[in-house]
Design a protein around this motif. Structure first.
Motif, short mmCIF file in Angstrom:
data_model
loop_
_atom_site.label_atom_id
_atom_site.label_comp_id
_atom_site.label_asym_id
_atom_site.label_seq_id
_atom_site.Cartn_x
_atom_site.Cartn_y
_atom_site.Cartn_z
N SER A 184 0.55 -2.11 4.92
CA SER A 184 -0.27 -0.91 4.95
C SER A 184 0.52 0.35 4.62
CB SER A 184 -0.93 -0.76 6.33
OG SER A 184 -1.84 -1.81 6.57
N HIS A 204 -0.95 -9.14 8.22
CA HIS A 204 -1.28 -7.72 8.01
C HIS A 204 -0.29 -6.87 8.79
CE1 HIS A 204 -4.41 -4.23 8.37
NE2 HIS A 204 -3.38 -3.92 7.60
N ASN A 246 0.81 -1.21 0.00
CA ASN A 246 0.00 0.00 0.00
C ASN A 246 0.85 1.28 0.00
OD1 ASN A 246 -2.50 1.38 0.02
ND2 ASN A 246 -3.38 -0.17 1.37
N ILE A 257 -0.59 0.28 9.43
CA ILE A 257 -0.15 1.57 8.92
C ILE A 257 0.97 2.14 9.81
CG2 ILE A 257 -1.95 2.84 10.16
CD1 ILE A 257 -2.14 4.67 7.68
#
Length: 206
Positions: free
Chosen positions: A137, A153, A119, A156
């Motif tokens: 992220s 995952h 991302n 961020i």
């Protein structure tokens, strides 16, 4: 190119396709409850058009578990799309079905698996190995030789120091600083990162 999914993640992928001069031929989403996405028609019926010769499909769903389930259930040729403003080493590799957003850096001999999301403004440094269905992220940074297991995952703004091994289906919380290896299914938060929970395969929906 066809997309499966019509949420916010699909919006970003649609614009990536446009920036690369690629056309979106169709969008499928049985559950979106919408007819259009950024001016493109959304169909609730999954027909066989995405299986036609020369067609490719991207699973435009942010949830790692659902991407894996769909990848196993849909017989498709998988597409891939990279933002033109991403900095990708010619000695790196990126698997089918993956998407790479604006401002990303992927450095020499890094390996990105299939159906990953790398991302916005994230960094994957040299010799990293990112397995399938991982989401890195926005603004997360992985130093050299980091390994990330399937379905994990990375939140961020997280930071992972060099040489760390992160297991499969783990969760690294937003802003976490990872200085120790992380086992499978663990949830890690804080600075320095600490394990607050160990889930099991059933919790990962597998």
């Amino acid at each position: 190119m066809f997309l499966y999914g019509a949420g916010g993640h699909a919006k970003v992928i649609l614009e990536l396709l446009e920036l690369n001069g690629l056309s979106c031929t169709g969008i499928y989403d049985e559950y979106a409850g919408k007819k259009q996405l950024l001016g493109y028609t959304v169909s609730e019926i999954l027909d066989d058009a995405y299986k036609q010769p020369g067609a490719a499909l991207i699973i435009a769903v942010g949830n790692n578990k659902i991407r894996k389930q769909l990848a196993y259930s849909l017989a498709a040729e998988w597409g891939m799309v990279i933002h033109p403003a991403a900095n990708i080493s010619s000695r790196s590799s990126i698997g089918k079905g993956s998407v790479v957003m604006a401002g990303v850096s992927i450095n020499s001999e890094a390996s990105i698996g299939q159906h990953c999301i790398i991302n916005t403004n994230s960094a994957v440094d040299h010799d990293c190995r990112i397995d399938d269905y991982v989401h890195i992220s926005p603004n997360a940074a992985l130093a050299g030789s980091v390994q990330v297991g399937e379905g994990t995952h990375i939140g961020i703004g997280a930071t992972v120091i060099q040489g760390i091994k992160i297991g499969k289906w783990a969760t690294v919380g937003a802003g976490t600083v990872v200085i120790r290896d992380i086992p499978d299914y663990a949830t890690v938060v804080g600075n320095p990162g600490r394990i607050i929970r160990i889930n099991g395969p059933e919790d990962a929906g597998l």
